[in-house]
Design a protein around this motif. Structure first.
Motif, PDB file in Angstrom:
ATOM      1  N   TYR A   6      -3.347   4.555   0.487  1.00  0.00           N
ATOM      2  CA  TYR A   6      -2.038   4.001   0.862  1.00  0.00           C
ATOM      3  C   TYR A   6      -1.937   3.548   2.313  1.00  0.00           C
ATOM      4  O   TYR A   6      -1.277   2.560   2.592  1.00  0.00           O
ATOM      5  N   ALA A   7      -2.558   4.283   3.262  1.00  0.00           N
ATOM      6  CA  ALA A   7      -2.549   3.866   4.678  1.00  0.00           C
ATOM      7  C   ALA A   7      -1.145   3.564   5.185  1.00  0.00           C
ATOM      8  O   ALA A   7      -0.922   2.575   5.867  1.00  0.00           O
ATOM      9  N   LEU A   8      -0.190   4.420   4.851  1.00  0.00           N
ATOM     10  CA  LEU A   8       1.165   4.249   5.392  1.00  0.00           C
ATOM     11  C   LEU A   8       1.172   4.720   6.844  1.00  0.00           C
ATOM     12  O   LEU A   8       0.444   5.637   7.208  1.00  0.00           O
ATOM     13  N   PHE A   9       2.005   4.085   7.660  1.00  0.00           N
ATOM     14  CA  PHE A   9       2.082   4.475   9.073  1.00  0.00           C
ATOM     15  C   PHE A   9       2.877   5.772   9.185  1.00  0.00           C
ATOM     16  O   PHE A   9       4.070   5.788   8.880  1.00  0.00           O
ATOM     17  N   PRO A  10       2.243   6.849   9.658  1.00  0.00           N
ATOM     18  CA  PRO A  10       2.912   8.153   9.616  1.00  0.00           C
ATOM     19  C   PRO A  10       4.083   8.269  10.586  1.00  0.00           C
ATOM     20  O   PRO A  10       4.954   9.103  10.402  1.00  0.00           O
ATOM     21  N   HIS A  11       4.094   7.413  11.639  1.00  0.00           N
ATOM     22  CA  HIS A  11       5.147   7.545  12.645  1.00  0.00           C
ATOM     23  C   HIS A  11       6.362   6.689  12.335  1.00  0.00           C
ATOM     24  O   HIS A  11       7.311   6.658  13.111  1.00  0.00           O
ATOM     25  N   MET A  12       6.340   5.987  11.206  1.00  0.00           N
ATOM     26  CA  MET A  12       7.498   5.151  10.856  1.00  0.00           C
ATOM     27  C   MET A  12       8.101   5.667   9.562  1.00  0.00           C
ATOM     28  O   MET A  12       7.391   6.205   8.709  1.00  0.00           O
ATOM     29  N   ASN A  13       9.411   5.463   9.406  1.00  0.00           N
ATOM     30  CA  ASN A  13       9.993   5.833   8.127  1.00  0.00           C
ATOM     31  C   ASN A  13       9.624   4.787   7.070  1.00  0.00           C
ATOM     32  O   ASN A  13       9.000   3.766   7.377  1.00  0.00           O
ATOM     33  N   VAL A  14      10.033   5.076   5.850  1.00  0.00           N
ATOM     34  CA  VAL A  14       9.612   4.235   4.734  1.00  0.00           C
ATOM     35  C   VAL A  14      10.092   2.800   4.905  1.00  0.00           C
ATOM     36  O   VAL A  14       9.340   1.840   4.713  1.00  0.00           O
ATOM     37  N   LEU A  15      11.350   2.646   5.333  1.00  0.00           N
ATOM     38  CA  LEU A  15      11.906   1.301   5.484  1.00  0.00           C
ATOM     39  C   LEU A  15      11.117   0.504   6.529  1.00  0.00           C
ATOM     40  O   LEU A  15      10.787  -0.661   6.313  1.00  0.00           O
ATOM     41  N   ASP A  16      10.804   1.129   7.658  1.00  0.00           N
ATOM     42  CA  ASP A  16      10.052   0.434   8.710  1.00  0.00           C
ATOM     43  C   ASP A  16       8.621   0.151   8.280  1.00  0.00           C
ATOM     44  O   ASP A  16       8.035  -0.850   8.683  1.00  0.00           O
ATOM     45  N   GLU A  51      -9.089   9.612  17.960  1.00  0.00           N
ATOM     46  CA  GLU A  51     -10.037   9.877  16.886  1.00  0.00           C
ATOM     47  C   GLU A  51      -9.311  10.179  15.569  1.00  0.00           C
ATOM     48  O   GLU A  51      -9.813   9.916  14.496  1.00  0.00           O
ATOM     49  N   ARG A  52      -8.113  10.756  15.697  1.00  0.00           N
ATOM     50  CA  ARG A  52      -7.362  11.112  14.498  1.00  0.00           C
ATOM     51  C   ARG A  52      -6.573   9.946  13.918  1.00  0.00           C
ATOM     52  O   ARG A  52      -5.940  10.090  12.877  1.00  0.00           O
ATOM     53  N   VAL A  53      -6.571   8.794  14.592  1.00  0.00           N
ATOM     54  CA  VAL A  53      -5.902   7.627  14.007  1.00  0.00           C
ATOM     55  C   VAL A  53      -6.821   7.052  12.939  1.00  0.00           C
ATOM     56  O   VAL A  53      -7.899   6.570  13.251  1.00  0.00           O
ATOM     57  N   PRO A  54      -6.442   7.123  11.664  1.00  0.00           N
ATOM     58  CA  PRO A  54      -7.348   6.654  10.621  1.00  0.00           C
ATOM     59  C   PRO A  54      -7.620   5.163  10.764  1.00  0.00           C
ATOM     60  O   PRO A  54      -6.711   4.395  11.067  1.00  0.00           O
ATOM     61  N   GLY A  55      -8.868   4.787  10.556  1.00  0.00           N
ATOM     62  CA  GLY A  55      -9.245   3.385  10.680  1.00  0.00           C
ATOM     63  C   GLY A  55      -8.481   2.495   9.716  1.00  0.00           C
ATOM     64  O   GLY A  55      -8.214   1.336  10.012  1.00  0.00           O
ATOM     65  N   ASN A  56      -8.105   3.060   8.557  1.00  0.00           N
ATOM     66  CA  ASN A  56      -7.439   2.180   7.594  1.00  0.00           C
ATOM     67  C   ASN A  56      -6.009   1.822   8.022  1.00  0.00           C
ATOM     68  O   ASN A  56      -5.447   0.866   7.533  1.00  0.00           O
ATOM     69  N   LEU A  57      -5.432   2.577   8.969  1.00  0.00           N
ATOM     70  CA  LEU A  57      -4.112   2.180   9.479  1.00  0.00           C
ATOM     71  C   LEU A  57      -4.237   0.910  10.303  1.00  0.00           C
ATOM     72  O   LEU A  57      -3.363   0.047  10.264  1.00  0.00           O
ATOM     73  N   VAL A  58      -5.340   0.810  11.039  1.00  0.00           N
ATOM     74  CA  VAL A  58      -5.581  -0.396  11.819  1.00  0.00           C
ATOM     75  C   VAL A  58      -5.791  -1.573  10.856  1.00  0.00           C
ATOM     76  O   VAL A  58      -5.239  -2.657  11.048  1.00  0.00           O
ATOM     77  N   GLU A  59      -6.560  -1.325   9.803  1.00  0.00           N
ATOM     78  CA  GLU A  59      -6.777  -2.385   8.812  1.00  0.00           C
ATOM     79  C   GLU A  59      -5.470  -2.762   8.120  1.00  0.00           C
ATOM     80  O   GLU A  59      -5.193  -3.935   7.883  1.00  0.00           O
ATOM     81  N   ALA A  60      -4.660  -1.750   7.792  1.00  0.00           N
ATOM     82  CA  ALA A  60      -3.390  -2.030   7.120  1.00  0.00           C
ATOM     83  C   ALA A  60      -2.514  -2.894   8.007  1.00  0.00           C
ATOM     84  O   ALA A  60      -1.874  -3.845   7.545  1.00  0.00           O
ATOM     85  N   VAL A  99       5.193  11.481   4.943  1.00  0.00           N
ATOM     86  CA  VAL A  99       4.759  12.832   4.561  1.00  0.00           C
ATOM     87  C   VAL A  99       5.745  13.532   3.646  1.00  0.00           C
ATOM     88  O   VAL A  99       5.393  14.503   2.988  1.00  0.00           O
ATOM     89  N   GLN A 100       7.000  13.037   3.631  1.00  0.00           N
ATOM     90  CA  GLN A 100       8.003  13.694   2.792  1.00  0.00           C
ATOM     91  C   GLN A 100       7.983  13.177   1.359  1.00  0.00           C
ATOM     92  O   GLN A 100       8.801  13.586   0.546  1.00  0.00           O
ATOM     93  N   LEU A 101       7.071  12.260   1.065  1.00  0.00           N
ATOM     94  CA  LEU A 101       7.036  11.670  -0.272  1.00  0.00           C
ATOM     95  C   LEU A 101       5.884  12.234  -1.090  1.00  0.00           C
ATOM     96  O   LEU A 101       4.894  12.705  -0.544  1.00  0.00           O
ATOM     97  N   SER A 102       6.040  12.156  -2.395  1.00  0.00           N
ATOM     98  CA  SER A 102       4.941  12.556  -3.281  1.00  0.00           C
ATOM     99  C   SER A 102       3.922  11.422  -3.349  1.00  0.00           C
ATOM    100  O   SER A 102       4.182  10.307  -2.904  1.00  0.00           O
TER     101      SER A 102
END
Lengths: 341, 313
Positions: A88-98, B208-217, A136-139
């Motif tokens: 999924y590679a979701l950005f952990p520091h943003m909420n779902v909408l962002d 190091e903990r920033v996953p590479g696939n976030l950059v790709e995403a 992180v709050q999502l399944s």
């Protein structure tokens, strides 16, 4: 760009990693609006092909065109394709909408407009209420939908999906298969779906490409792949078909070539073989009950050959290991194949 | 012969104890935690509390003895012009050192986290850690020689014929001085050199903990490299950067050796504390000076949390 340009076209595409040919001379065309699956075991080159389309990787040789435009040297951010990543590679520091609005944000769409569009996309994947949560709050299933919405909100002309259902449990996976297919029909976007699950590929796709060792072994509609495998690899990998050596097939009165034989095509005979079927004596080695079907593993008498047999669960209730049975093999079900790989 | 499914309880004090601890995870945890907690509670927090208490006492101006009635007079003295000068000077220096460290550390940490593999990674760790192996004093004195009027830097400037540039830099108001080793520029250079590893290491760990696939995403969604950096890499590296800045900032705030060896005659907080509790014998004012960095770090962390720097943790 011509009107008839395929969504994606590979021309003799090869990708080496050192001496390893991850992708080896692949030619393929994916039509606009098509649900196209790349099916194969891990390491067969399907994910590398996907990454080549997305632009994360460049071919060592050969050409890739996206809607008729050569993609060599075009970076990922300039391609009209979007990817749903395996994890999924979701950005952990943003909420779902962002997260969903990200693609619009980096293109300079105003906050109000991009949030409205992101909310629409979330509604499309039935997550309208979860915009202010963090990933992180999502399944797992919900994250998968967010990843899907995040890609779709950009209205890609090709959507790349890298084993998107791999991490979900069986029930959720089956639900998502139905939803994905419905979504694809509704949007008319070309989906390129990478999977190692043949059931998934067969049930969702317009066409399936079976990969093995960096090459495409066979491309075609699911029925064709399943019923008329071109090689032994396809026969075994797609639905676990039996492969009869040429000598056995010939002995039964079939073609003089290695033949595939689907487990469900074999019948258990109680009397003489009917017209068009060959009888074969065998001994049961294992019997499994699978609800809708009963699966038998039998050893053919006088040949070092084991066959998988699938019969309706209602039949053969008392069968167990060690019992002798007579198999009825319809000659029309013997499908000759070209080679091993 | 039958084989017992469960072995009989074992004999012996140690075995009995280990069985007991296995059955009572709470007791096990207590046994592990009590000694360090005692240490932390009594020695560490206790001394901090003693310090805080002292800062509320005052010194009798005539007898020089400590008056144990609670008062804010020491804090009042902090805001006298001369003392406030010291605080402001130190905070500005700490801020400058932190910013410079972050700017210098980022490319190094980024390379190490995303590109260095195997051997290069070992070289990276060695290069960053090696300065920490040698004595702090030796390094500072070495810098004094490098920066001195007849030192390496001026020699190089002379050889290259760019003495004019060096003189120009030294002629700058406030930060300049007769030589690099007696100017704020010199103090700043040495601080930055000495604390840089403390910025690089946490930054590298967080990158190091920033996953590479976030950059790709991010790229896949249409972000240019600069946008990916701004919206994905930087926010996710921020906790590491904050962690590093806590080191560089607080270490600079408290140091009293570097400004004494390299720099002008103006005092920094650490030197003021040293003088107040030593020569001047004003323990309460020394304590009040010491509370300043603690308060500043508290405010800093609170501010960092407010801006969401730790959201990615």
């Amino acid at each position: 760009m011509t009107f008839a340009a395929p969504a994606v076209r590979f021309r003799a595409v090869t990708r080496h990693f050192g001496p390893v040919k991850a992708v080896d001379g692949v030619d393929l065309e994916i039509a606009p609006g098509e649900f196209f699956s790349m099916l194969g075991p891990s390491g067969s080159g399907k994910t590398t092909c996907l990454r080549l389309i997305a632009g994360f990787d460049q071919p060592s040789s050969g050409e890739i065109e996206i809607f008729g435009v050569a993609s060599a040297g075009v970076p990922p951010y300039a391609r009209a394709v979007n990817t749903v990543f395996q994890d999924y590679a979701l950005f952990p520091h943003m909420n779902v909408l962002d997260n969903v609005a990200y693609g619009l944000m980096v293109r300079g769409v105003g906050k109000r407009e991009r949030h409205a569009k992101a909310a629409e996309a979330l509604a499309l994947v039935k997550l309208g209420q979860h915009g202010d949560r963090k990933p992180v709050q999502l399944s797992g299933g919900q994250r998968q939908r967010v990843a899907l919405a995040r890609a779709l909100v950009n209205q890609p002309r090709v959507l790349l999906l890298d084993e998107p259902l791999g991490a979900l449990d069986l029930k959720l996976r089956e639900e998502m298969q139905v939803e994905l297919k419905a979504l694809q029909r509704k949007l008319g976007t070309a989906f390129v779906f990478v999977t190692h699950d043949q059931g998934e590929a067969l049930s969702m796709s317009d066409r399936v490409a079976v990969f093995n060792e960096g090459k495409i072994v066979q491309v075609g509609p699911p029925e064709e792949i399943y019923e008329r495998p071109r090689t032994e690899f396809v026969a075994r990998f797609v639905g676990g078909s039996n492969v009869l050596p040429a000598a056995v097939a010939r002995g039964l009165g079939g073609p003089d070539a290695p033949c595939s034989l689907r487990p469900e095509a074999i019948a258990l005979l109680t009397g003489p073989a009917p017209e068009g079927q060959a009888a074969l004596s065998a001994v049961i080695e294992d019997a499994q009950y699978h609800g809708a079907a009963r699966r038998l593993l039998v050893a053919v008498a006088g040949a070092a050959l084991r066959l998988a047999v699938s019969i309706p669960a209602g039949e053969g209730g008392g069968l167990g290991p060690g019992q002798a049975v007579t198999l009825g093999i319809p000659l029309s079900a013997l499908w000759p194949m070209e080679g091993a790989r | 012969m039958s084989i017992a499914a469960l072995p009989a309880p074992r004999a012996g004090v140690l075995r009995g104890l280990s069985d007991f601890l296995l059955r009572r995870p709470g007791a096990y945890l207590a046994l592990l935690l009590v000694p360090p907690l005692l240490w932390l509670g009594i020695i560490y927090l206790g001394s901090l509390f003693a310090l805080l208490t002292n800062s509320f006492f005052s010194v009798d101006e005539f007898s020089g003895t400590i008056d144990y009635t609670l008062t804010l007079s020491s804090y009042g003295q902090l805001f006298q012009l001369a003392n406030l000068d010291i605080v402001i000077r130190t905070v500005l220096m700490a801020a400058a050192v932190t910013l410079a460290s972050a700017a210098l550390a980022f490319p190094v940490a980024y390379y190490a986290a995303r590109y260095a593999k195997g051997r290069m990674k070992a070289v990276f760790y060695l290069a960053v850690m090696m300065p920490l192996w040698s004595s702090y004093l030796v390094k500072v004195y070495a810098w004094k020689l490098i920066l001195a009027k007849e030192g390496i830097v001026s020699w190089i400037a002379d050889t290259l014929g760019v003495t004019v540039v060096l003189d120009g830099v030294l002629a700058l108001p406030v930060v300049g001085g007769p030589s690099l080793s007696t100017s704020y520029i010199g103090t700043f250079l040495v601080f930055t050199y000495v604390w840089l590893p403390y910025m690089i290491l946490p930054l590298q760990a967080s990158l190091e903990r920033v996953p590479g696939n976030l950059v790709e995403a991010s790229e896949d969604l249409g972000a240019h490299p600069a946008q990916t950096f701004r919206h994905v890499i930087l926010p996710l590296a921020l906790p590491g950067m904050i962690a590093g800045s806590i080191f560089t900032f607080s270490l600079t705030l408290g140091d009293y050796i570097i400004p004494q060896i390299v720099g002008g005659s103006n005092l920094f907080i650490g030197q003021a504390v040293l003088i107040q509790q030593g020569t001047a014998g004003n323990i309460p004012l020394a304590a009040a000076f010491t509370v300043v960095p603690v308060a500043i770090m508290g405010l800093y962390l609170w501010g960092a949390k407010r801006t969401g720097a730790f959201d990615a943790l």
